[in-house]
Enzyme design. Sequence first.
Site, PDB file in Angstrom:
ATOM      1  N   CYS B 162     -60.152  13.715 -51.593  1.00  0.00           N
ATOM      2  CA  CYS B 162     -61.212  12.879 -51.022  1.00  0.00           C
ATOM      3  C   CYS B 162     -60.943  12.473 -49.590  1.00  0.00           C
ATOM      4  CB  CYS B 162     -61.426  11.671 -51.919  1.00  0.00           C
ATOM      5  SG  CYS B 162     -61.730  12.204 -53.611  1.00  0.00           S
ATOM      6  N   HIS B 302     -62.769   3.223 -47.423  1.00  0.00           N
ATOM      7  CA  HIS B 302     -62.788   4.265 -48.445  1.00  0.00           C
ATOM      8  C   HIS B 302     -63.425   3.712 -49.716  1.00  0.00           C
ATOM      9  CE1 HIS B 302     -61.703   7.966 -50.389  1.00  0.00           C
ATOM     10  NE2 HIS B 302     -61.093   7.319 -51.357  1.00  0.00           N
ATOM     11  N   GLU B 313     -56.657  -1.080 -50.722  1.00  0.00           N
ATOM     12  CA  GLU B 313     -57.086  -0.768 -49.355  1.00  0.00           C
ATOM     13  C   GLU B 313     -57.333  -2.051 -48.548  1.00  0.00           C
ATOM     14  OE1 GLU B 313     -60.909   1.075 -49.036  1.00  0.00           O
ATOM     15  OE2 GLU B 313     -60.627   1.635 -46.935  1.00  0.00           O
ATOM     16  N   LYS B 334     -70.212   3.807 -49.929  1.00  0.00           N
ATOM     17  CA  LYS B 334     -70.261   4.529 -51.210  1.00  0.00           C
ATOM     18  C   LYS B 334     -71.061   3.738 -52.243  1.00  0.00           C
ATOM     19  CE  LYS B 334     -65.998   7.226 -50.682  1.00  0.00           C
ATOM     20  NZ  LYS B 334     -65.330   6.593 -49.510  1.00  0.00           N
ATOM     21  N   HIS B 339     -69.715   8.766 -54.193  1.00  0.00           N
ATOM     22  CA  HIS B 339     -68.497   9.284 -53.575  1.00  0.00           C
ATOM     23  C   HIS B 339     -68.612  10.801 -53.430  1.00  0.00           C
ATOM     24  CE1 HIS B 339     -64.549  10.018 -52.359  1.00  0.00           C
ATOM     25  NE2 HIS B 339     -63.849   9.572 -53.381  1.00  0.00           N
ATOM     26  N   PHE B 400     -56.708  11.854 -53.880  1.00  0.00           N
ATOM     27  CA  PHE B 400     -55.765  12.117 -54.969  1.00  0.00           C
ATOM     28  C   PHE B 400     -54.646  12.987 -54.415  1.00  0.00           C
ATOM     29  CE2 PHE B 400     -58.956  11.863 -58.775  1.00  0.00           C
ATOM     30  CZ  PHE B 400     -58.954  10.489 -58.671  1.00  0.00           C
TER      31      PHE B 400
END
Lengths: 82, 413
Positions: B162, B302, B313, B334, B339, B400
């Site tokens: 991502c 994010h 985050e 998002k 996403h 990831f």
Amino acid sequence: MALTQADVLAGLKEIVEEVAGIPAASIELDKNFSDDLEVDSLSMVEVVVASEERFGVKIPDDQVTELKTVGDAVNFIVKASA
Amino acid sequence: MSAQRRVVVTGLGATTPVGGDASSTWAALLAGKSGVRTLAEDWANTIPVNFAARVAVDPSEVMERVELRKLDRSEAFAVIASREAWKDAGSPEVDNERLGVVIASGIGGVTTLLDQYDVLKEKGARSVSPYTVPMLMPNGPAAHVGLEFKARAGVHTPVSACASGAEAIGYAFEMIRNNRADVIISGGVEAAIHALPMAGFAAMKALSTRSDAPERASRPYDLDRDGFVLGEGGGVLILEEYEHAKARGAKIYCEIAGQGLTSDGFHIAAPDPDGIGVQRAIKTALANAGISTKDVVHLNAHATSTPAGDVAEANALRLALGADADHVAVSATKSMTGHLLGGAGAIESVFLVKAIQDRLAPPTINIENLDPAVTVDVVRDKPRALPSGDIAALNDSFGFGGHNVVLVFKSVD
């Protein structure tokens, strides 16, 4: 049962239109697949496989390079169906 | 030593769940619209999650059928967004050997792979499309765009889940800075709305299961967030060397001033709860850009709406910026787009550019109860004005595997 040249041409026009987006009306026996119809080597594989399914024939890989024009393909398929 | 080459943004393109181009997408975001819907496909009811964020304008509405049948859906998104961005940049005249493409995807042509596997099982090897490999390869989107624009400085595809889209823009930035190219078509795309990837994400408990209210499911920073919503689409930016853009009288949106890339070395999927890798990425990016924490006024986070990730985050931003985090308007778009995996960092970079241009931070929707663990200033429900004058904004993207990418955008006089 052998197919007629007209049957095969009509079917092939539909296949080439589907694969390459060329209007059926402009697909004629003397048209060259790669030069006139924008059917490149990968698209030609699609045309061959779709033709085999539609006409119930086998088009061996070593014959595919011989099929330069629509007429070549029509003649091959008509003979193969006999 | 000669002066450092500067990199500016001169064109934008996007196809997203809330709009078919960059400007309609931006308008929808400012209006707080969600692109998340219940899926119409039969397979959607065979997996634990039956909703996602499809693009607002299907590629079949803007591309010819014959062109589309040789493209994976992710490749179509790349071509569509690139055409828009190129036109927006004024179709720059550039030496082809100085034109590059860096377009990423997190997963590649996964729908092609799965569809052709069905063909193989049902009809046999001879019926498998001769376009299978060029359609499923992850570099396919970049390669098709490279072909269309005859880019010869290099065509690249970074893959970092991502974070891929942001990493692509960072790679493009470096290519121009390092004098490998003058113009780069850069961005990220994803088209993974299919039973298998969705079942896989669901098996990780990564997806929201709020099936009764899909538009309310993506809720970054909300106390009851329960996972992300899968989206599709892509974004593309035209990056250009500053003098090159000035010489041709191009419209210059803003500058990309720096980037920071780090990795967690912590877990294959879970974020480091202390966000140390993210903090390092933010600090590295600011140092790379030569920007003080005081200049940062906006972050497109994010924030995917997962319980662990959003707080980690936010903590990292707080720790990296200290008291200066107080004047950073944090937006989690998002909440509206879902996403987009490898497309996320790219569309969110498009949003940052628009935010700097319009001096507006887009809203975060669906926060009913702000998680008290979130100690940053989240822009909720309505856009918020950003200051005039020289400003800088950040784009966070994580993937990831523990990939952290932070990009720094700043206004140009």
